[in-house]
Design an enzyme around this catalytic site. Structure first.
Site, mmCIF file in Angstrom:
data_model
loop_
_atom_site.group_PDB
_atom_site.id
_atom_site.type_symbol
_atom_site.label_atom_id
_atom_site.label_comp_id
_atom_site.label_asym_id
_atom_site.label_seq_id
_atom_site.Cartn_x
_atom_site.Cartn_y
_atom_site.Cartn_z
ATOM 1 N N TYR A 141 -0.307 6.400 0.817
ATOM 2 C CA TYR A 141 0.400 6.937 1.980
ATOM 3 C C TYR A 141 1.518 6.015 2.492
ATOM 4 C CZ TYR A 141 -3.643 10.098 2.178
ATOM 5 O OH TYR A 141 -4.614 11.026 1.879
ATOM 6 N N ASP A 142 1.864 4.972 1.748
ATOM 7 C CA ASP A 142 2.887 4.015 2.203
ATOM 8 C C ASP A 142 4.200 4.667 2.652
ATOM 9 O OD1 ASP A 142 1.356 1.763 2.013
ATOM 10 O OD2 ASP A 142 2.094 1.164 0.041
ATOM 11 N N LYS B 47 4.810 -6.376 3.316
ATOM 12 C CA LYS B 47 3.653 -5.510 3.560
ATOM 13 C C LYS B 47 2.366 -6.301 3.350
ATOM 14 C CE LYS B 47 0.687 -1.926 1.870
ATOM 15 N NZ LYS B 47 0.260 -1.005 0.821
ATOM 16 N N ARG C 214 -5.391 -4.853 4.552
ATOM 17 C CA ARG C 214 -6.126 -5.596 3.522
ATOM 18 C C ARG C 214 -6.014 -7.099 3.772
ATOM 19 N NH1 ARG C 214 -4.081 -2.664 0.281
ATOM 20 N NH2 ARG C 214 -5.682 -1.064 0.286
ATOM 21 N N ASP D 129 -13.400 -0.599 0.976
ATOM 22 C CA ASP D 129 -13.094 0.808 1.214
ATOM 23 C C ASP D 129 -11.948 0.833 2.206
ATOM 24 O OD1 ASP D 129 -13.711 3.491 0.476
ATOM 25 O OD2 ASP D 129 -14.360 3.835 2.515
ATOM 26 N N SER D 130 -10.981 1.709 1.984
ATOM 27 C CA SER D 130 -9.808 1.691 2.846
ATOM 28 C C SER D 130 -9.237 3.090 2.970
ATOM 29 C CB SER D 130 -8.748 0.737 2.272
ATOM 30 O OG SER D 130 -8.370 1.172 0.980
ATOM 31 N N ASN E 96 -11.504 -1.443 -12.261
ATOM 32 C CA ASN E 96 -10.072 -1.587 -12.480
ATOM 33 C C ASN E 96 -9.722 -3.073 -12.684
ATOM 34 O OD1 ASN E 96 -7.327 -1.878 -12.089
ATOM 35 N ND2 ASN E 96 -7.216 -0.363 -10.438
ATOM 36 N N PRO E 97 -9.370 -3.468 -13.929
ATOM 37 C CA PRO E 97 -9.091 -4.890 -14.202
ATOM 38 C C PRO E 97 -7.908 -5.407 -13.376
ATOM 39 C CG PRO E 97 -9.170 -3.616 -16.263
ATOM 40 C CD PRO E 97 -9.217 -2.626 -15.133
HETATM 41 P P1 IMP Z 1 -10.562 3.749 -1.760
HETATM 42 O O1 IMP Z 1 -10.082 3.301 -3.106
HETATM 43 O O2 IMP Z 1 -11.727 4.653 -1.742
HETATM 44 O O3 IMP Z 1 -10.691 2.605 -0.792
HETATM 45 O O4 IMP Z 1 -9.394 4.719 -1.224
HETATM 46 C C1 IMP Z 1 -8.326 4.197 -0.560
HETATM 47 C C2 IMP Z 1 -7.259 5.249 -0.399
HETATM 48 O O5 IMP Z 1 -6.660 5.059 0.888
HETATM 49 C C3 IMP Z 1 -6.171 5.051 -1.411
HETATM 50 O O6 IMP Z 1 -6.284 5.934 -2.462
HETATM 51 C C4 IMP Z 1 -4.916 5.333 -0.602
HETATM 52 O O7 IMP Z 1 -4.659 6.672 -0.625
HETATM 53 C C5 IMP Z 1 -5.270 5.010 0.813
HETATM 54 N N1 IMP Z 1 -4.796 3.661 1.133
HETATM 55 C C6 IMP Z 1 -5.549 2.559 1.324
HETATM 56 N N2 IMP Z 1 -4.767 1.489 1.559
HETATM 57 C C7 IMP Z 1 -3.496 1.929 1.500
HETATM 58 C C8 IMP Z 1 -2.231 1.279 1.633
HETATM 59 O O8 IMP Z 1 -2.102 0.064 1.825
HETATM 60 N N3 IMP Z 1 -1.166 2.069 1.501
HETATM 61 C C9 IMP Z 1 -1.234 3.389 1.258
HETATM 62 N N4 IMP Z 1 -2.368 4.036 1.109
HETATM 63 C C10 IMP Z 1 -3.502 3.316 1.237
#
Ligand code: IMP
Length: 199
Positions: A160-161, A181, A187, A75-76, A17-18
């Protein structure tokens, strides 16, 4: 070997993703020459681990080995206490193939209903990993705690914000100014740790 990166070093970012790469360049204060996995045509590995740290490392290692450069991956996701940490590493997958987060947020609400629990505690986690092609790696994790609210509120942000209110605030992440935020997010906390480790 010191696990640091010299200014202007090449850093491979494990994303296609650029937009994400530009955002990363800014967060990293344009200190490195960023190259994306997309630029090099590298395949995206499957996220098979069960922890954020595990998936970030897996993606960073795969990119570093394939690209022959130090590589950064993240990863998040959202973890809900009453759901034993779900959706967790499956946060993106709960939105389905259409990546529709209203579906994912409904699913969180339904699952919470099913448990009968009143506990609305939740947290976002962000794991960041930098792996070097010859093996070593640095991994950090940032977390922000809060409470879930239904129905969703606000139109900023993503994912999910709209259902997440960070501890000490009354607004959801989707109602807050983006800068507010970004200053307190999982992050931001992970990047602060990464910077402390790298320079
Ligand atoms: P990844 O791209 O595999 O890390 O997936 C992360 C997913 O977690 C995203 O698609 C969001 O659904 C959720 N996520 C991670 N960070 C946030 C945030 O800051 N706000 C809302 N959702 C988040």
């Amino acid at each position: 070997m010191a696990l640091t990166l010299e200014p202007d070093a090449k850093l491979l970012v494990a994303t296609h993703n650029p937009g994400k790469a530009r955002e990363l360049a800014e967060i990293l204060e344009n200190r490195f020459q960023l190259i994306t996995a997309g630029d090099l045509g590298l395949a995206e590995p499957e996220e098979t681990e069960t922890t954020f740290v595990g998936n970030a490392l897996l993606k960073a290692r795969a990119a570093a080995e394939a690209g022959g450069l130090p590589a950064l991956a993240d990863d998040s996701g959202l973890s809900v206490a009453a759901l034993d940490g779900a959706p967790g590493v499956y946060s993106a997958r709960w939105a389905g193939p259409g990546k529709d987060f209203s579906v994912a947020m409904d699913k969180v609400a339904e699952r919470l209903e099913e448990t009968g629990s009143e506990d609305r505690a939740a947290w976002f986690t962000c794991a960041l990993a930098i792996a070097w092609p010859d093996g070593p790696a640095v991994v950090v994790e940032g977390r922000v705690d809060g409470t879930l609210v239904f129905p969703p509120r606000g139109s900023r942000g993503f994912g999910y914000d709209p259902i997440f209110i960070p501890q000490g605030y009354d607004l959801t992440f989707a109602e807050m100014e983006t800068a507010a935020k970004d200053a307190m997010s999982h992050r931001a906390r992970a990047f602060a740790k990464l910077k402390a480790a790298l320079w």
